[in-house]
Motif scaffolding. Sequence first.
Motif, PDB file in Angstrom:
ATOM      1  N   ARG A  36       0.797  -1.217   0.000  1.00 44.67           N
ATOM      2  CA  ARG A  36       0.000   0.000   0.000  1.00 44.67           C
ATOM      3  C   ARG A  36       0.839   1.281   0.000  1.00 44.67           C
ATOM      4  NH1 ARG A  36      -3.606  -3.071   3.647  1.00 44.67           N
ATOM      5  NH2 ARG A  36      -5.650  -3.259   2.638  1.00 44.67           N
ATOM      6  N   GLU A  89      -8.706  -1.549  -4.126  1.00 46.09           N
ATOM      7  CA  GLU A  89      -9.020  -1.569  -2.703  1.00 46.09           C
ATOM      8  C   GLU A  89     -10.518  -1.750  -2.445  1.00 46.09           C
ATOM      9  OE1 GLU A  89      -6.512  -0.869   0.346  1.00 46.09           O
ATOM     10  OE2 GLU A  89      -6.071  -2.297  -1.254  1.00 46.09           O
ATOM     11  N   LYS A 106      -9.170   5.407   4.650  1.00 43.96           N
ATOM     12  CA  LYS A 106      -8.243   4.525   5.365  1.00 43.96           C
ATOM     13  C   LYS A 106      -6.796   4.900   5.071  1.00 43.96           C
ATOM     14  CE  LYS A 106     -11.328   0.473   5.250  1.00 43.96           C
ATOM     15  NZ  LYS A 106     -11.447  -0.953   4.859  1.00 43.96           N
ATOM     16  N   ASP A 128      -4.818   3.882   8.526  1.00 44.00           N
ATOM     17  CA  ASP A 128      -5.442   2.873   9.376  1.00 44.00           C
ATOM     18  C   ASP A 128      -6.097   1.841   8.471  1.00 44.00           C
ATOM     19  OD1 ASP A 128      -6.737   1.314  11.211  1.00 44.00           O
ATOM     20  OD2 ASP A 128      -7.834   2.950  12.188  1.00 44.00           O
ATOM     21  N   PHE A 129      -5.294   0.875   8.011  1.00 47.46           N
ATOM     22  CA  PHE A 129      -5.775  -0.083   7.017  1.00 47.46           C
ATOM     23  C   PHE A 129      -6.613  -1.200   7.632  1.00 47.46           C
ATOM     24  CE2 PHE A 129      -1.744   1.690   5.326  1.00 47.46           C
ATOM     25  CZ  PHE A 129      -2.289   2.396   4.273  1.00 47.46           C
ATOM     26  N   GLY A 130      -6.645  -1.256   8.951  1.00 42.91           N
ATOM     27  CA  GLY A 130      -7.473  -2.250   9.607  1.00 42.91           C
ATOM     28  C   GLY A 130      -8.870  -1.746   9.936  1.00 42.91           C
ATOM     29  N   LEU A 131      -9.160  -0.496   9.563  1.00 48.71           N
ATOM     30  CA  LEU A 131     -10.470   0.095   9.849  1.00 48.71           C
ATOM     31  C   LEU A 131     -11.545  -0.660   9.084  1.00 48.71           C
ATOM     32  CD1 LEU A 131     -11.570   2.554  11.455  1.00 48.71           C
ATOM     33  CD2 LEU A 131     -11.432   3.863   9.326  1.00 48.71           C
ATOM     34  N   ARG A 132     -12.496  -1.248   9.795  1.00 49.22           N
ATOM     35  CA  ARG A 132     -13.504  -2.098   9.153  1.00 49.22           C
ATOM     36  C   ARG A 132     -14.780  -1.331   8.810  1.00 49.22           C
ATOM     37  NH1 ARG A 132     -14.477  -7.640  12.102  1.00 49.22           N
ATOM     38  NH2 ARG A 132     -15.333  -8.082  10.025  1.00 49.22           N
TER      39      ARG A 132
END
Length: 337
Positions: free
Chosen positions: A113, A212, A244, A249-253
């Motif tokens: 990323r 993405e 994101k 914050d790539f873990g933001l769901r």
Amino acid sequence: MRKKTLLRIFLGCVVLGAAAGVFLLFQFKGSAVGREYELFVSSRAPYEALTDSLMPHIRHHAAFRTYARRLNLAGSFKPGHYVIKPGMNVIELVRMLKLGMQTPVRVTVQNVRTPGQLARKLGMQLDADSASFAAALTSPALAAEVGFDSVTLFSMFIPDTYEFYWTVTPEEFVRRMKREYDRFWTAERDAKRQRSGLSRLGVMTLASIVYEETRQTDEMPRIAGVYVNRLRRGIPLQADPTVKYAMQDFGLRRILYKHLKYPSPYNTYVNKGLPPSPICMPGKNAIEAVLGFEEHDYIFFCARPTFDGYHNFARTLAEHNRNARAYSAELNRRKIK
């Protein structure tokens, strides 16, 4: 009698000399390798590290050391990736290391990323460390040399598996990737690109958003078409993956209202048009999807509440809001925050 004794001694010496010659010939020219072995010799490693790695995998150590001293291998060995093959002899081994007769390695460039992630991935596959790659990938001078700037240079990398010498420098790596980029952008792809009105940078950036948004290759052209419609109408892209990326914050769901106002040039909820550069390294399928985007009149899409990786598309805000409420309700039911 004396003559016979001398003759026997002479013949014995000849036999011993011949045996010694055969032995030495075997030591230097006989097979020293039983099994194939990959030897990695770092540019930062001393000669002792080379021999410590090599010796357990070869025979005829004394002959190797003797021939290595004769050719001054300690002061002239070349770093690299070497494939030590069965049947090789001491002379071949020493000459290979002295002349730098490397075997290329396969380097995979994909699924990252940020330039920092790319640097770490390259540092694990090649001799140079991740810090050296990070410096090259953010160097204004090197970026300018290959026709980019330090922000847009990331758009130059086309995901694939390439062959490199293990000792390639970060600067040489970037220059090689520029040649791969030029090969990728054929006249045919540039002609397809013109249909969208996007630059090459624009294609790579939009492809990164599409990539993405979905991993469903068959849906990518439709999603690309939504974003092209928005760009043409001057509507903000409002792409959740850019939020994101902006927040790193790539873990933001779940994207909440408070996230949409995050100040960043990459946040497409607060800025019109495309971000300054890609938000990831898109797969080739996403790049081709942007080049071959689907013509339609959708301007919205939302993930299906079935969580099958596909999306519901809408032409009107009212229709989109219904889709969004259904998806949000499923998120709540699954207690995804």
